[in-house]
Scaffold this active site. Structure first.
Site, mmCIF file in Angstrom:
data_model
loop_
_atom_site.group_PDB
_atom_site.id
_atom_site.type_symbol
_atom_site.label_atom_id
_atom_site.label_comp_id
_atom_site.label_asym_id
_atom_site.label_seq_id
_atom_site.Cartn_x
_atom_site.Cartn_y
_atom_site.Cartn_z
ATOM 1 C CE1 TYR A 124 20.515 -30.660 -65.675
ATOM 2 C CE2 TYR A 124 21.788 -29.058 -66.902
ATOM 3 C CZ TYR A 124 21.326 -30.338 -66.752
ATOM 4 O OH TYR A 124 21.662 -31.300 -67.671
ATOM 5 C CE LYS B 58 18.091 -29.770 -68.534
ATOM 6 N NZ LYS B 58 18.852 -28.917 -69.473
#
Length: 304
Positions: free
Chosen positions: A144, A170
């Site tokens: 992420y 992400k």
């Protein structure tokens, strides 16, 4: 052995909308496992590609390591292999590695690697952090990129080359130039997941940058609407997408933006609005006011 190889997991995550369920709490802010399981049983009745337990929407940042383990184990048990369950790896490197190993032991299918807690770091340090977690287990890892762990295209390229189990990127930033650089450099080696708050807002333009899916928080309380929105995005039906943005997303954002942290709080408020309460949020987050909850309830009724 995990139910999915990293490559199989990447393909599965690319294939549909992603669910990020809230974590249910009692009034005294303890994990409410029975209601959490009930919520998951409802959500996986809808066709999603993966379920991310104790993520950002699930207030993973406010859970202790033992609570995260309980949440992940409950999710694995309740889902029963019907969709992959992704567990979080959070905090500094040693903590993230420990959580990754615990998640594998608990039967999770993959990992969402969150940014390290508090400290700033250079790109070389971030590469080592991500690589350490990738080495810790055989699970597929989605990194992420946001906050204090924003990866450059060169760092993503190094990580993809070095770590076969890194399967996804992400994005929580939305920098178009950076995303273009990453996709142009790495291509389809990774699955790309939209991770900005209320990801529906950005879903159509980011589709052009390889992001075939995104984390839908609103799926928690309007699952069919979230799936219909996703279908319109994948069909590139601009008229339908922008109609939905006007009728629901923009007024929803107006409520969300009244307070920092409401991106999470408003999801639990949405569940209360549809008669499926998930309990309060934990501090430092704040619950919506009664007036804001009434505004949200009225908005949901308009699209129901």
């Amino acid at each position: 052995m995990p139910a999915y190889t990293p490559q199989e997991l990447a393909a599965q995550l690319r294939s549909g909308l992603l669910s990020f369920p809230v974590t249910h709490f009692t009034d005294d802010l303890e994990f409410d496992e029975p209601r959490y399981r009930e919520h998951l049983a409802w959500l996986i009745g809808y066709p999603v590609a993966g379920l991310f337990a104790a993520g950002g929407t699930g207030e993973g940042f406010s859970l202790t390591p033992s609570e995260i383990d309980r949440v992940v184990r409950a999710a694995v048990s309740e889902v029963g292999g019907r969709v992959p369950v992704m567990a979080p790896a959070t905090g500094g490197t040693a903590n993230a590695v420990a959580q990754a190993r615990a998640a594998e032991e608990a039967g999770a299918d993959g990992l969402l690697l969150m940014p390290p807690y508090l400290t700033e770091a250079g790109q070389a340090g971030l590469v080592e952090h991500v690589s350490a977690v990738c080495r810790a287990t055989g699970l597929g890892v989605v990194v992420y990129s946001r906050s204090n762990a924003i990866l450059t295209d060169r760092s993503v390229q190094i990580l993809a080359e070095r770590n076969p189990t890194l399967i996804g990127f992400k994005d929580g930033v939305g920098n178009i130039e950076s995303l273009t650089r990453i996709y142009a450099t790495v291509g389809d080696r990774l699955a790309y997941i939209g991770g900005l708050p209320t990801a529906e807002t950005f879903a159509l333009p980011l589709l052009q940058l390889g992001m075939s899916t995104y984390s839908s928080a609103i799926f928690n309380f309007v699952p069919q609407y979230a799936l219909d929105f996703y279908a319109d995005v994948r069909a590139q039906d601009r008229a339908a997408v922008y109609r939905r943005i006007r009728e629901f997303v923009l007024p929803y954002l107006d409520i969300r933006d009244r307070m920092k942290g409401y991106a999470v709080s408003i999801i639990k408020a949405g569940l209360a609005a549809v008669g499926r309460p998930a309990g309060p949020v934990r501090p430092p987050l704040q619950n919506l006011t009664e007036g804001e909850l009434a505004d949200l309830t009225a908005l949901i009724h308009k699209i129901s």
